[in-house]
Design an enzyme around this catalytic site. Structure first.
Site, PDB file in Angstrom:
ATOM      1  N   PRO A  21       6.881 -28.256  -3.265  1.00 50.29           N
ATOM      2  CA  PRO A  21       6.063 -29.085  -4.177  1.00 50.29           C
ATOM      3  C   PRO A  21       6.768 -29.394  -5.500  1.00 50.29           C
ATOM      4  O   PRO A  21       6.530 -30.432  -6.111  1.00 50.29           O
ATOM      5  CB  PRO A  21       4.812 -28.238  -4.397  1.00 50.29           C
ATOM      6  N   GLU A  42       6.856 -29.551   2.963  1.00 47.99           N
ATOM      7  CA  GLU A  42       5.914 -29.414   1.839  1.00 47.99           C
ATOM      8  C   GLU A  42       5.952 -30.657   0.950  1.00 47.99           C
ATOM      9  O   GLU A  42       6.235 -30.601  -0.238  1.00 47.99           O
ATOM     10  CB  GLU A  42       6.191 -28.131   1.044  1.00 47.99           C
ATOM     11  N   GLU A  85       4.186 -22.300   7.862  1.00 46.76           N
ATOM     12  CA  GLU A  85       4.812 -21.158   7.175  1.00 46.76           C
ATOM     13  C   GLU A  85       3.721 -20.176   6.788  1.00 46.76           C
ATOM     14  O   GLU A  85       2.702 -20.572   6.211  1.00 46.76           O
ATOM     15  CB  GLU A  85       5.515 -21.585   5.878  1.00 46.76           C
TER      16      GLU A  85
END
Ligand code: CA
Length: 506
Positions: free
Chosen positions: A140, A187, A285
């Site tokens: 992120p 992500e 994950e």
């Protein structure tokens, strides 16, 4: 013996004809020191996966892995023997500086992924190829494009992402990988490959998606986000992908119990994507510590001082607690309706220390730490080497070092498998933790022909059997009760030699 053989023949002929199809649960709990409650998986193809992206760099640095008996063994064989059925590998575009020094984090380039894919396939495990579309960690906070793509427009990046993805998949397959899924980005909550605008990001994802479809329409495409605890935001991502017409199959998120909310919320957000848009859902994950000790001198993500409390850290920091956490996350994914919960991948379950600092103090600690640091630099087996500073000055440049998850591995600091690894297999059957006498189906403390009769009665659905009795009845120890167990038991009673520990306490 003649009488027994008659029974054996009668049993072999009789049983298949009287058994209604799939009417009762014939799974047999296995005897194990680690308690695991069975999950009735809605999707028979549920992926019980593990990411081991750093393994090649660890082996280069001299790390070896051993099975529970202490025998040195290929990591991939140990994983397969314990029920792992898929391996995830991250792929960075060019994780090297101009002089060829690796950035670390396994120096996870395509060549490493090819080796990992080939070795996984050799033991029957499929591969999830996780493209970061970066030269180093994408998450992120960071979605930096590869050096080679710097200065390209979003439209130009869409062209190169297509070619790069398609070519890389061809190379992976040619190397022997058994590809089952491709993650187009890692992500990607803030963007992908330097494109932070919603329309640009969608254009890149669509180009990457076409590259996978053109490669092989049977290979699934996953879009991977994180922060599932931000319920509205992660549901918005499912809406976003739909709005921009991104073609994909699996809505995936990371789920780390310290940060990512409750498991019921995880099920909720995955179910939203599955039910609203007809997608599969997955945890790409997760991990959980078996100890809070550090073994390499680089601070761990979860430690005595950090992240050991949090959103859902209810399990013990123990071998049992680690198995409990994995089982709970798999259960949460399996609760997604209609079998659309597709799997769980454990993150870096073999990223152990390159030199054990446990118990060392003072100058002995410093010597070991310096030796470890030299290996992180040379082999890229820590999370970042100092060479990554040119690409990632703010993070790798400041904090480069070793493994932050050695206490979340399924291997101790010497590389020996922990019994928590069994969870990848025992979720299929459940376990019993008390000793049982193998073959003692009726629980009278002896193994005789009455046990064979009792097992036949169970298989004919005339009687139920409790967990411990089903465990004892699984004399061929394959996790399910069938006519084969009757046959093996009768052969034992007829004093034929057997490979199984029938009549022994297990
Ligand atoms: Ca560490």
């Amino acid at each position: 013996m003649k009488k027994l053989l008659t029974v054996l023949c009668a049993g072999a002929l009789l049983l298949p004809s009287v058994l209604p199809a799939a009417a009762v649960d014939r799974s047999a709990p296995v005897r194990d020191s680690v308690a695991v409650e069975k999950i009735n998986f809605q999707n028979p193809a549920f992926l019980r996966g593990m990411d081991v992206s750093s393994v090649i760099s660890l082996e280069d640095a001299g790390v070896t892995f051993r099975d529970e008996r202490g025998e040195e063994q290929d990591l991939f064989k140990i994983l397969a023997d314990n029920g792992v059925n898929a391996v995830r590998v991250r792929i960075w575009h060019d994780p090297y500086d101009s002089e060829g020094h690796g950035y670390g984090g396994g120096n996870s380039d395509l060549d490493k992924a090819k080796q990992i894919g080939r070795r996984a396939a050799a033991y029957g495990m499929k591969l999830l190829a996780d493209f970061h579309y970066s030269d180093f960690w994408a998450d992120p906070a960071k979605q930096k494009e590869p050096k080679a793509w710097a200065g390209l427009s979003a439209a130009q990046k869409a062209e190169v992402i297509y070619t790069y993805t398609n070519d890389s998949l061809k190379e992976l397959r040619a190397a022997g990988a058994d590809l089952c899924m491709v993650q187009i980005g890692n992500e990607i909550t803030s963007g992908v490959a330097g494109c932070m605008d919603n329309a640009d990001r969608a254009a890149l994802l669509s180009a990457a998606s076409r590259a996978v479809r053109d490669f092989d329409s049977e290979v699934m495409i996953a879009c991977h986000f994180t922060d599932p605890q931000k319920t509205d935001t992660i549901k918005w991502f499912a809406d976003y992908l739909h709005q921009y017409g991104v073609d994909y199959d699996v809505f995936a998120t990371s789920y780390y119990p310290s940060w990512h909310g409750s498991l019921s919320n995880l099920t909720h957000v995955l179910s939203y994507a599955a039910e609203t848009y007809g997608k599969y859902a997955m945890v790409a994950e997760t991990s959980y510590p078996y100890t809070l000790e550090d073994s390499d001198g680089h601070a761990n993500t979860v430690s005595f001082w950090n992240n050991n409390t949090g959103d859902d850290m209810r399990w013990d920091f123990s071998v049992q607690g680690q198995a409990d956490a994995v089982r709970a996350v798999a259960d949460a994914v399996n609760r997604v309706p209609d079998g659309r919960g597709l799997g769980v991948f454990y993150w870096e379950g073999a990223w152990i220390t390159v030199g054990d600092i446990t118990g060392k103090t003072g100058s002995a600690w410093t010597r070991q730490y310096n030796a470890n640091r030299a290996k992180w630099e040379q082999y890229g087996c820590g999370w970042a080497s100092s060479y990554a500073a040119e690409y990632d000055p703010d993070d790798a440049g400041q904090y480069c070092g070793g493994s932050a998850v050695d206490n979340q591995a399924f291997f101790d600091p010497k590389g020996q498998a922990l019994p928590s690894l069994h969870v990848f297999k025992t979720v299929l059957t459940g376990t019993v933790t008390n000793s049982v006498l193998s073959g003692d189906v009726n629980g009278d403390g002896r193994v005789d022909v009455n046990d064979a009769t009792q097992l036949q009665r169970f298989l004919a659905e005339l009687i139920p059997l409790a967990d411990e009795r089903r465990c004892a009845a699984d004399v061929d120890q394959n996790g399910s009760l069938t006519a084969d167990d009757v046959t093996v038991l009768l052969r034992y009673l007829a004093e034929f030699e057997t490979d199984f520990p029938i009549g022994a306490v297990i």
